[in-house]
Design an enzyme around this catalytic site. Structure first.
Site, PDB file in Angstrom:
ATOM      1  N   GLU A 284       0.824  -1.220   0.000  1.00 43.28           N
ATOM      2  CA  GLU A 284       0.000   0.000   0.000  1.00 43.28           C
ATOM      3  C   GLU A 284       0.851   1.259   0.000  1.00 43.28           C
ATOM      4  O   GLU A 284       0.409   2.309  -0.452  1.00 43.28           O
ATOM      5  CB  GLU A 284      -0.923   0.010   1.229  1.00 43.28           C
ATOM      6  CG  GLU A 284      -2.358  -0.293   0.879  1.00 43.28           C
ATOM      7  CD  GLU A 284      -3.318  -0.250   2.060  1.00 43.28           C
ATOM      8  OE1 GLU A 284      -4.355  -0.899   1.934  1.00 43.28           O
ATOM      9  OE2 GLU A 284      -3.056   0.405   3.086  1.00 43.28           O
ATOM     10  N   HIS A 305       8.447 -26.712  -1.356  1.00 45.86           N
ATOM     11  CA  HIS A 305       7.815 -27.848  -2.039  1.00 45.86           C
ATOM     12  C   HIS A 305       6.676 -27.399  -2.935  1.00 45.86           C
ATOM     13  O   HIS A 305       5.942 -28.227  -3.472  1.00 45.86           O
ATOM     14  CB  HIS A 305       7.354 -28.872  -0.996  1.00 45.86           C
ATOM     15  CG  HIS A 305       8.489 -29.346  -0.143  1.00 45.86           C
ATOM     16  ND1 HIS A 305       9.231 -30.467  -0.423  1.00 45.86           N
ATOM     17  CD2 HIS A 305       9.064 -28.792   0.965  1.00 45.86           C
ATOM     18  CE1 HIS A 305      10.192 -30.601   0.482  1.00 45.86           C
ATOM     19  NE2 HIS A 305      10.113 -29.594   1.329  1.00 45.86           N
ATOM     20  N   LYS A 419     -13.704   0.018  -4.684  1.00 44.10           N
ATOM     21  CA  LYS A 419     -14.798   0.316  -3.742  1.00 44.10           C
ATOM     22  C   LYS A 419     -15.912   1.074  -4.459  1.00 44.10           C
ATOM     23  O   LYS A 419     -17.089   0.776  -4.283  1.00 44.10           O
ATOM     24  CB  LYS A 419     -14.295   1.182  -2.577  1.00 44.10           C
ATOM     25  CG  LYS A 419     -13.469   0.426  -1.570  1.00 44.10           C
ATOM     26  CD  LYS A 419     -13.206   1.327  -0.378  1.00 44.10           C
ATOM     27  CE  LYS A 419     -12.067   0.817   0.447  1.00 44.10           C
ATOM     28  NZ  LYS A 419     -11.610   1.770   1.442  1.00 44.10           N
TER      29      LYS A 419
HETATM   30  O1  PA5 Z   1      -3.942   0.882   5.820  1.00 43.42           O
HETATM   31  C1  PA5 Z   1      -5.073   1.276   5.640  1.00 43.42           C
HETATM   32  O2  PA5 Z   1      -5.384   2.477   5.721  1.00 43.42           O
HETATM   33  C2  PA5 Z   1      -6.191   0.300   5.315  1.00 43.42           C
HETATM   34  O3  PA5 Z   1      -5.765  -1.004   5.258  1.00 43.42           O
HETATM   35  C3  PA5 Z   1      -7.243   0.391   6.389  1.00 43.42           C
HETATM   36  O4  PA5 Z   1      -6.660   0.029   7.614  1.00 43.42           O
HETATM   37  C4  PA5 Z   1      -8.401  -0.532   6.080  1.00 43.42           C
HETATM   38  O5  PA5 Z   1      -8.937  -0.231   4.816  1.00 43.42           O
HETATM   39  C5  PA5 Z   1      -9.481  -0.393   7.124  1.00 43.42           C
HETATM   40  O6  PA5 Z   1      -9.925   0.930   7.194  1.00 43.42           O
HETATM   41  P1  PA5 Z   1     -10.759   1.430   8.417  1.00 43.42           P
HETATM   42  O7  PA5 Z   1      -9.909   1.289   9.627  1.00 43.42           O
HETATM   43  O8  PA5 Z   1     -11.112   2.845   8.113  1.00 43.42           O
HETATM   44  O9  PA5 Z   1     -11.990   0.531   8.495  1.00 43.42           O
END
Ligand code: PA5
Length: 429
Positions: A284, A305, A419
């Site tokens: 990310e 394996h 999304k």
């Molecule tokens: O790193 C991030 O920002 C995402 O992985 C969020 O943690 C994830 O989408 C969950 O978001 P939220 O905590 O708003 O539900």
């Protein structure tokens, strides 16, 4: 403390191709500057030092309460809102934590998928069990945890009534603006704060990670002490003695030479979720503007394996980072047999850990010979303190590495695309 062994990259990149002081110093300075109030998402940098002590004590008190009144803690969250806690519990307690006999509650993670099968199964496991919920969402608007929370809140209310249920719901959320925070305040759930300017993937040293860890019996004082220790060292050392400099600069150097996939490998199955956490952190943070190293992981020796052939002989665009431990919590000897029916008596009475080490050495040598540069990150042990060292190290190195790559490692604009499609197809008004 963390050590790095980079001898396994010397056949692939000359030292002066990756140990370039100027860009790494600039990236380090830029990262430290982001602590200023005008910047976004880097409060995590000094969290091990500045973390709200009152909140920390409240986490411990609530963990104690959950341990005393619940057989199960349900952690509802996705991505950064659950991976760190799960990684810590599996590494420090056990990947079989829920199966083991213990004095602490089981911890089930839900709300990280949209599988009816999974939710039904967890509902089944909760029959006749006392349980509490820790719902974790910074935004409060993430679909997976929001749906799971509706379902399990209903179950909790049917079991304990409205008032009883409220006293068993703990919400970890944004300080003031998120939907979950507003709802929690209205309903009177106890809340914990995800501090401002801490992104989900950098939140393991907040209540997001610390509350489930503490419930499972992880010593969160030691976790934060380990993180603090590493923070002091790697935020102040502006040299290539700094393991974060070495890791960030080496992986970016290899990336420039066409090694576009990094495989994180560990010879301990308990590390599997740590690798999942690492993949989110780096994927990310760095997968932007059409570039970035693709983070992948293997658990060895099991995956030798299944993935071994590819690692040894497939497309040569891989680098491998092995995480290893100097000492282990326990060992077991290979038994001797009188008839040596399987021909293994040459290993009799050897500790399995020493055999696992030999497997690592043999594999490292084979992969290097086969064209895969290998970096090794070495931790003293698999302790709560070492988890703090490693998680902080990876976070800091990720910030450095992303800045060296020339992108902003702290945003994630790309996650909105799917999304938006999903909400359109589901008919959200
Ligand atoms: O790193 C991030 O920002 C995402 O992985 C969020 O943690 C994830 O989408 C969950 O978001 P939220 O905590 O708003 O539900």
């Amino acid at each position: 403390m963390i050590k790095l062994d980079l001898t396994g990259i010397s056949n692939f990149i000359a030292r002066d191709e990756w140990q370039q002081k100027e860009p790494v110093t600039a990236a380090h300075d830029k990262l430290m500057e982001t602590l200023g109030p005008e910047h976004e998402f880097t409060t995590w940098l000094n969290l091990p030092e500045t973390y709200d002590r009152a909140e920390f004590h409240r986490i411990k008190a609530v963990a104690e309460r959950i341990r005393s009144d619940s057989d199960v803690l349900l952690v509802i969250g996705v991505g950064g809102s659950y991976l760190g806690a799960r990684a810590a519990i599996e590494l420090l307690r056990s990947p079989n934590y829920n199966l083991n006999q213990k004095s602490t509650p089981n911890v089930y993670f839900v709300g990280n998928n949209l599988s009816a099968e999974h939710i039904n199964e967890i509902g089944h496991l909760l029959r006749n069990k006392n349980f509490s919920i820790n719902v974790v969402s910074k935004s409060g608007q993430t679909l997976e945890p929001a749906i799971a929370f509706r379902i399990f809140k209903d179950l909790l209310e049917s079991r304990y009534g409205d008032i009883g249920a409220k006293s068993r719901i703990y919400a970890t959320c944004d300080r003031r603006s998120g939907a979950l925070k507003q709802w929690a305040d209205r309903e009177g759930f106890q809340t914990f704060v995800i501090p401002d300017r801490v992104g989900g993937r950098f939140s393991v040293f907040t209540a997001v990670g610390l509350l489930p860890m503490a419930v499972s019996g992880v010593d969160i004082d030691k976790v934060l002490a380990g993180a603090f220790d590493t923070m002091k060292n790697i935020t102040t050392d502006r040299s290539f003695q700094n393991p974060a400099w070495q890791y960030a600069a080496a992986r970016q150097g290899l990336y420039r030479k066409g090694k576009i996939i990094e495989v994180l490998a560990c010879y301990e199955p308990a590390f599997q979720y740590m690798a999942e956490w690492w993949k989110q952190l780096y994927g990310e943070s760095e997968g932007k503007d059409g570039g970035g190293i693709f983070p992948a992981s293997v658990t060895l020796t099991a995956d030798l394996h299944s993935m071994g052939q590819y690692l040894q002989d497939g497309t040569r665009n891989l680098m491998e980072t092995v995480v290893s431990f100097d000492t282990f919590r326990r060992d077991i000897e290979v038994p001797a047999t009188v008839d040596d029916f399987d021909g293994l008596n040459y290993l009799a009475e050897k500790g399995l850990e020493s055999i696992n080490r030999v497997a690592k050495q043999a594999t490292n040598e084979a992969h290097i010979a086969g064209g895969v540069p290998v970096m090794e990150i070495i931790l003293p042990d698999m302790s709560d303190t070492a988890f703090g060292h490693l998680a902080y190290f990876f976070q800091f190195a990720c910030g450095l590495s992303g800045l060296l790559q020339g992108i902003n490692p702290f945003d994630q604009p790309g996650v909105e695309a799917y999304k938006n499609n999903m909400f359109r197809l589901l008919g959200r008004p």
